[in-house]
Design a protein around this motif. Sequence first.
Motif, short mmCIF file in Angstrom:
data_model
loop_
_atom_site.label_atom_id
_atom_site.label_comp_id
_atom_site.label_asym_id
_atom_site.label_seq_id
_atom_site.Cartn_x
_atom_site.Cartn_y
_atom_site.Cartn_z
N THR A 154 0.73 -1.11 0.10
CA THR A 154 0.01 0.14 0.01
C THR A 154 0.84 1.07 -0.10
O THR A 154 0.59 2.08 -1.00
N PRO A 155 1.68 1.49 0.81
CA PRO A 155 2.70 2.78 1.03
C PRO A 155 3.48 2.94 -0.06
O PRO A 155 3.93 3.92 -0.32
N SER A 156 4.16 1.92 -0.31
CA SER A 156 5.48 1.99 -1.33
C SER A 156 5.91 0.75 -1.91
O SER A 156 5.41 -0.36 -1.64
N ASP A 157 6.77 0.85 -3.11
CA ASP A 157 7.21 -0.45 -3.62
C ASP A 157 8.08 -1.17 -2.26
O ASP A 157 8.59 -0.40 -1.52
N ILE A 158 8.06 -2.47 -2.35
CA ILE A 158 8.80 -3.06 -1.55
C ILE A 158 9.28 -4.28 -1.83
O ILE A 158 9.17 -5.10 -2.80
N GLY A 159 10.88 -4.46 -1.47
CA GLY A 159 11.40 -5.69 -1.76
C GLY A 159 10.97 -6.78 -1.02
O GLY A 159 10.70 -6.71 -0.05
N ALA A 160 11.20 -8.11 -1.68
CA ALA A 160 10.71 -9.30 -1.28
C ALA A 160 11.37 -10.48 -1.87
O ALA A 160 12.21 -10.47 -2.89
N SER A 161 11.24 -11.54 -1.13
CA SER A 161 11.81 -12.87 -1.66
C SER A 161 10.75 -13.75 -2.24
O SER A 161 9.64 -13.66 -1.78
N ALA A 162 11.11 -14.61 -3.04
CA ALA A 162 10.12 -15.40 -3.60
C ALA A 162 10.81 -16.66 -4.17
O ALA A 162 11.80 -16.87 -4.45
N TRP A 163 9.97 -17.72 -4.04
CA TRP A 163 10.41 -19.15 -4.69
C TRP A 163 10.27 -19.26 -6.12
O TRP A 163 9.44 -18.73 -6.75
N ILE A 164 11.23 -19.92 -6.63
CA ILE A 164 11.06 -20.30 -8.06
C ILE A 164 11.18 -21.68 -8.18
O ILE A 164 10.94 -22.24 -9.36
N ALA A 165 11.26 -22.29 -7.28
CA ALA A 165 11.54 -23.96 -7.26
C ALA A 165 10.92 -24.49 -5.88
O ALA A 165 11.09 -23.89 -4.86
N GLY A 166 10.28 -25.64 -5.89
CA GLY A 166 9.69 -26.24 -4.84
C GLY A 166 8.56 -27.03 -4.96
O GLY A 166 8.19 -27.09 -6.24
N ILE A 167 8.07 -27.82 -4.02
CA ILE A 167 6.89 -28.46 -3.97
C ILE A 167 5.70 -27.90 -3.25
O ILE A 167 5.93 -27.61 -1.95
#
Length: 126
Positions: A90-103
Amino acid sequence: MMQSQYNGAPGPGQVITQEFTEVLASTDLQAKLPGGILLKQGQGILKKGTIIGKITAAGADKDKAVAYSSAATNGSEVALCILDNDHDTTPSDIGASAWIAGIFDSSKLTGLDAAAKTALKLCYFV
């Protein structure tokens, strides 16, 4: 409540509950996107397990990540990764982590469709 109950220290305060959602069906074979992603401002709270696409169209938001939509026409119609935590954009762009592989547990993911399953080549869905 009597002050002597806590030897003059403050009591436990307000109780807050938090829902924990596990989207991984297994901790084997998981990998995250190196360097993470930059979530675009103004999407509200994106929940853990949201399928993410990246804007590739020219403009100020190029290379920012948004919730995947197969109906989009700005590049985010291609699934890129799966968000690994809740984030308030909501307030701003934010950095995040995310999966590219997994079950992953398909029932716990947001935005998963046949096209996203195809694009997320290193992900398995149960």
